[in-house]
Design an enzyme around this catalytic site. Structure first.
Site, PDB file in Angstrom:
ATOM      1  CB  CYS A  29      37.801 -84.616 -24.425  1.00  0.00           C
ATOM      2  SG  CYS A  29      38.645 -83.572 -25.617  1.00  0.00           S
TER       3      CYS A  29
ATOM      4  CG  ASP B 186      35.199 -80.341 -28.765  1.00  0.00           C
ATOM      5  OD1 ASP B 186      35.453 -79.769 -29.841  1.00  0.00           O
ATOM      6  OD2 ASP B 186      35.951 -81.164 -28.231  1.00  0.00           O
TER       7      ASP B 186
ATOM      8  CB  CYS C  98      38.281 -77.572 -27.908  1.00  0.00           C
ATOM      9  SG  CYS C  98      37.253 -78.461 -26.762  1.00  0.00           S
TER      10      CYS C  98
END
Lengths: 175, 127
Positions: free
Chosen positions: B106, B39, B37
């Site tokens: 996450c 991140d 993603c």
């Protein structure tokens, strides 16, 4: 209909040499040919099983095209065919230099976005595209040299650059 | 996709955003990234002479769940010793924040950031 198709890998399905370098035009031409050939409408007169099979093959063809057309997904897939799996979700380790550079890029993007600075964002977008194509080239060279383990690191980095490119493109298109 | 109230709360009022001096011997810094993603997460802990984490700060570039996961763990880390910190599992984070399956990564990122920060602190202080 040919059941063999479902057992073929994506390169075989598209009659391509199993290699990182693919000819985009050839890929598109083959896609059109295969889509036509296996379009479920062609099998409307056949029994349900045949129609179902045509649907499965059609979706396989599209999946193959999507995978092979993008450098990132193509590299991941080709690596898999060489028996190396890459886990973009759980593999979170990077050199701190790389991550620091990522954080800096994010900060630059955030700042340019809040200033609505179109020029800076465009420059960032160009730099990201340059980084991506440099990685693309290195990945190609490593595939030729059969250095598969080294490719993993570069794929992970390419995934980051692709995401950032998408992000900047979204910001630019909403400005 | 709807975020849980807890994610929204941490996202809108993130706790402990900021940075500690990475050159301080008492500070451990962990940086991790999620290629899926894009991140990036930086987590820092400040450990007292008694081995207890006194302070924790984070800086995360990513989605709401990634920010909430790091914000939550900075709260959890304070007052813990290093072994307790390392025992924090991504499933604990995911459960607390009611993360949907697609956002579990996450919480994985936050767990890995803790481990990296503790490892950095330990390597600094083993000499």
């Amino acid at each position: 209909m040919n059941n063999e198709l479902l057992r073929q890998n994506y390169f075989e399905l598209f009659a391509l040499k199993q290699d990182y370098q693919v000819d985009k035009h050839e890929l598109q031409n083959t896609l059109r040919r295969l889509q036509k050939q296996y379009h479920p409408d062609n099998f409307a007169a056949e029994d349900a099983e045949m129609i179902n099979q045509a649907l499965v093959i059609s979706s396989q063809i599209n999946q193959a095209y999507t995978t092979l057309s993008e450098p990132l997904s193509r590299a991941i897939y080709l690596l898999q065919l060489h028996g190396i799996n890459i886990d973009l979700v759980h593999d979170t380790k990077f050199s701190s230099e790389f991550l620091m550079a990522q954080i800096e890029l994010r900060e630059q993007i955030a700042e340019a976005e809040s200033n609505s600075d179109f020029d800076v964002l465009e420059r960032i977008e160009q730099n990201l595209a340059k980084e991506s194509s440099a990685l693309d080239q290195q990945i190609g060279e490593l595939f030729s040299a059969e250095q598969y383990q080294k490719i993993k690191e570069l794929i992970k980095q390419l995934a980051f650059y692709n995401k950032l490119e998408q992000m900047v493109a979204n910001i630019l298109s909403s400005m | 996709m709807a975020y849980s109230n807890k994610v929204v709360d941490h996202y809108e009022n993130p706790r402990n955003v900021g940075a500690l001096d990475k050159d301080d011997a008492q500070v451990g810094t962990g940086m991790v990234g999620a290629p899926a993603c894009g991140d990036v997460m930086k987590l820092q802990i400040k450990v007292g002479a008694d081995g207890i984490i006194q302070d924790a700060k984070f800086k995360t570039y990513g989605c709401g769940s990634a920010i909430a996961s790091s914000s939550l763990v900075t709260e959890w880390l304070k007052g813990k010793n290093l072994d307790q910190a390392q025992a924090i599992k991504n499933s604990d984070i995911a459960e607390e924040l009611e993360l949907p399956p697609v956002k579990i990564h996450c919480s994985v990122l936050a767990e890995d950031a803790i481990k990296a920060a503790v490892a950095d602190y330990r390597s600094k202080n083993s000499k």
